[in-house]
Design a protein around this motif. Sequence first.
Motif, PDB file in Angstrom:
ATOM      1  N   LEU A  16       0.837  -1.191   0.000  1.00  0.00           N
ATOM      2  CA  LEU A  16       0.000   0.000   0.000  1.00  0.00           C
ATOM      3  C   LEU A  16       0.874   1.244   0.000  1.00  0.00           C
ATOM      4  N   THR A  17       0.377   2.295  -0.650  1.00  0.00           N
ATOM      5  CA  THR A  17       1.120   3.545  -0.774  1.00  0.00           C
ATOM      6  C   THR A  17       0.213   4.736  -0.479  1.00  0.00           C
ATOM      7  N   SER A  18       0.773   5.717   0.211  1.00  0.00           N
ATOM      8  CA  SER A  18       0.069   6.982   0.431  1.00  0.00           C
ATOM      9  C   SER A  18       1.087   8.102   0.288  1.00  0.00           C
ATOM     10  N   GLU A  19       0.703   9.145  -0.438  1.00  0.00           N
ATOM     11  CA  GLU A  19       1.651  10.237  -0.723  1.00  0.00           C
ATOM     12  C   GLU A  19       0.980  11.582  -0.544  1.00  0.00           C
ATOM     13  N   THR A  20       1.705  12.522   0.033  1.00  0.00           N
ATOM     14  CA  THR A  20       1.183  13.867   0.213  1.00  0.00           C
ATOM     15  C   THR A  20       2.314  14.871  -0.005  1.00  0.00           C
ATOM     16  N   ALA A  21       1.964  16.091  -0.376  1.00  0.00           N
ATOM     17  CA  ALA A  21       2.948  17.145  -0.644  1.00  0.00           C
ATOM     18  C   ALA A  21       2.631  18.355   0.238  1.00  0.00           C
ATOM     19  N   LEU A  22       3.647  18.875   0.894  1.00  0.00           N
ATOM     20  CA  LEU A  22       3.493  20.035   1.775  1.00  0.00           C
ATOM     21  C   LEU A  22       4.242  21.214   1.178  1.00  0.00           C
ATOM     22  N   HIS A  23       3.533  22.313   0.985  1.00  0.00           N
ATOM     23  CA  HIS A  23       4.160  23.541   0.473  1.00  0.00           C
ATOM     24  C   HIS A  23       4.553  24.390   1.674  1.00  0.00           C
ATOM     25  N   ILE A  36      13.466   6.598   5.057  1.00  0.00           N
ATOM     26  CA  ILE A  36      13.427   6.065   6.419  1.00  0.00           C
ATOM     27  C   ILE A  36      12.790   4.686   6.342  1.00  0.00           C
ATOM     28  N   THR A  37      13.551   3.667   6.671  1.00  0.00           N
ATOM     29  CA  THR A  37      13.052   2.291   6.622  1.00  0.00           C
ATOM     30  C   THR A  37      12.719   1.814   8.027  1.00  0.00           C
ATOM     31  N   ILE A  38      11.486   1.355   8.205  1.00  0.00           N
ATOM     32  CA  ILE A  38      11.053   0.783   9.477  1.00  0.00           C
ATOM     33  C   ILE A  38      10.666  -0.662   9.189  1.00  0.00           C
ATOM     34  N   ASP A  39      11.601  -1.539   9.374  1.00  0.00           N
ATOM     35  CA  ASP A  39      11.413  -2.947   9.037  1.00  0.00           C
ATOM     36  C   ASP A  39      10.763  -3.684  10.222  1.00  0.00           C
ATOM     37  N   PRO A  40       9.695  -4.452  10.028  1.00  0.00           N
ATOM     38  CA  PRO A  40       9.139  -4.918   8.744  1.00  0.00           C
ATOM     39  C   PRO A  40       7.930  -4.131   8.251  1.00  0.00           C
ATOM     40  N   ARG A  62       6.056  10.166   1.064  1.00  0.00           N
ATOM     41  CA  ARG A  62       5.437   8.956   0.534  1.00  0.00           C
ATOM     42  C   ARG A  62       5.717   7.805   1.488  1.00  0.00           C
ATOM     43  N   VAL A  63       4.663   7.078   1.821  1.00  0.00           N
ATOM     44  CA  VAL A  63       4.795   5.917   2.699  1.00  0.00           C
ATOM     45  C   VAL A  63       4.395   4.667   1.918  1.00  0.00           C
ATOM     46  N   ASP A  64       5.250   3.664   1.940  1.00  0.00           N
ATOM     47  CA  ASP A  64       4.963   2.354   1.350  1.00  0.00           C
ATOM     48  C   ASP A  64       5.002   1.333   2.475  1.00  0.00           C
ATOM     49  N   ALA A  65       3.917   0.572   2.625  1.00  0.00           N
ATOM     50  CA  ALA A  65       3.833  -0.368   3.734  1.00  0.00           C
ATOM     51  C   ALA A  65       3.234  -1.686   3.290  1.00  0.00           C
ATOM     52  N   ALA A  66       3.489  -2.733   4.095  1.00  0.00           N
ATOM     53  CA  ALA A  66       3.022  -4.064   3.751  1.00  0.00           C
ATOM     54  C   ALA A  66       1.513  -4.197   3.875  1.00  0.00           C
ATOM     55  N   ASP A  67       0.905  -3.485   4.830  1.00  0.00           N
ATOM     56  CA  ASP A  67      -0.540  -3.556   5.008  1.00  0.00           C
ATOM     57  C   ASP A  67      -1.034  -2.237   5.590  1.00  0.00           C
ATOM     58  N   GLU A  68      -2.347  -2.135   5.788  1.00  0.00           N
ATOM     59  CA  GLU A  68      -2.944  -0.871   6.205  1.00  0.00           C
ATOM     60  C   GLU A  68      -2.511  -0.475   7.614  1.00  0.00           C
ATOM     61  N   GLU A  69      -2.414  -1.432   8.518  1.00  0.00           N
ATOM     62  CA  GLU A  69      -1.997  -1.112   9.885  1.00  0.00           C
ATOM     63  C   GLU A  69      -0.577  -0.555   9.913  1.00  0.00           C
ATOM     64  N   ARG A  96      -2.845 -15.373  -8.258  1.00  0.00           N
ATOM     65  CA  ARG A  96      -2.959 -15.373  -6.800  1.00  0.00           C
ATOM     66  C   ARG A  96      -1.642 -15.734  -6.138  1.00  0.00           C
ATOM     67  N   SER A  97      -0.886 -16.637  -6.748  1.00  0.00           N
ATOM     68  CA  SER A  97       0.369 -17.065  -6.139  1.00  0.00           C
ATOM     69  C   SER A  97       1.413 -15.962  -6.137  1.00  0.00           C
ATOM     70  N   HIS A  98       1.281 -14.953  -7.031  1.00  0.00           N
ATOM     71  CA  HIS A  98       2.241 -13.853  -7.108  1.00  0.00           C
ATOM     72  C   HIS A  98       1.778 -12.618  -6.355  1.00  0.00           C
ATOM     73  N   ARG A  99       0.559 -12.666  -5.817  1.00  0.00           N
ATOM     74  CA  ARG A  99       0.090 -11.473  -5.093  1.00  0.00           C
ATOM     75  C   ARG A  99       0.887 -11.282  -3.822  1.00  0.00           C
ATOM     76  N   PRO A 100       1.220 -10.018  -3.521  1.00  0.00           N
ATOM     77  CA  PRO A 100       1.951  -9.781  -2.285  1.00  0.00           C
ATOM     78  C   PRO A 100       1.077 -10.048  -1.073  1.00  0.00           C
ATOM     79  N   HIS A 101       1.662 -10.556   0.010  1.00  0.00           N
ATOM     80  CA  HIS A 101       0.908 -10.829   1.228  1.00  0.00           C
ATOM     81  C   HIS A 101       1.163  -9.706   2.247  1.00  0.00           C
TER      82      HIS A 101
END
Length: 225
Positions: free
Chosen positions: A2-9, A63-67, A83-90, A220-225
């Motif tokens: 999942l991805t969410s992106e915002t721009a601040l002026h 900034i990487t926050i694993d996992p 921009r935030v990219d994460a494995a799931d919504e939580e 389905r086998s290639h979908r990210p979990h």
Amino acid sequence: MLTSETALHIDRPSRYLVQLCRHAEAMGKTGGGHRPCPHAATAALARGDLRVHAEYSDTHGVITIDPWGQATLDATDDTLTLRVDAADEEALHQIQAIVTRDLERFGRRSRISVTWPPPRTSIGDPATVDSTAEASTEAATAARRRYRNTILLTLVIVVAVAVHLGLGAAIMGKSRWAGLTIDIVLAMVAGKLVLLTLGRRVLRSRHIPHLGTHLRARTRSHRPH
């Protein structure tokens, strides 16, 4: 993914980028210092469940926050893009909470406020791209095979009709049973057409569903979990 992106002026976006990344770097070294969504990140860092790492320059930082995922920051003269990219919504909400809390605290005098749009699925995710490309290739191959089979079937029908009409014409010229001969020839042609049509339908009914099931399984086998 999942991805969410915002721009601040804002004024001096590069300053805030560096400040955020330095704070994240320190957070990873000390193992705490944040309290988003009741102490979730602090407790996870203390237990060693999270690993925080930051790489940055004056205009770009990651900034990487694993996992959980990562936050990417880009600064221009008057804009800070987050921009935030994460494995799931939580995980996405956790990273957003950390970035938002720190940035609004650092920019309190400038009244910086961070608003995130709804998340979307990352179209550039490698597993999704590979799965989609592979499914498209197999579908195109199946379509070409069906087209080739249709051409071959048409040629067989044309040749069969021509042969039978030729035989019928030859027999009619030498036999008094012309009417019966015509009926027999037409019945044979019609019978072959029916058999060819039924055979084609049986092949398609057996082949195409299995192909569709195969493609769905591969996707389905290639979908990210």
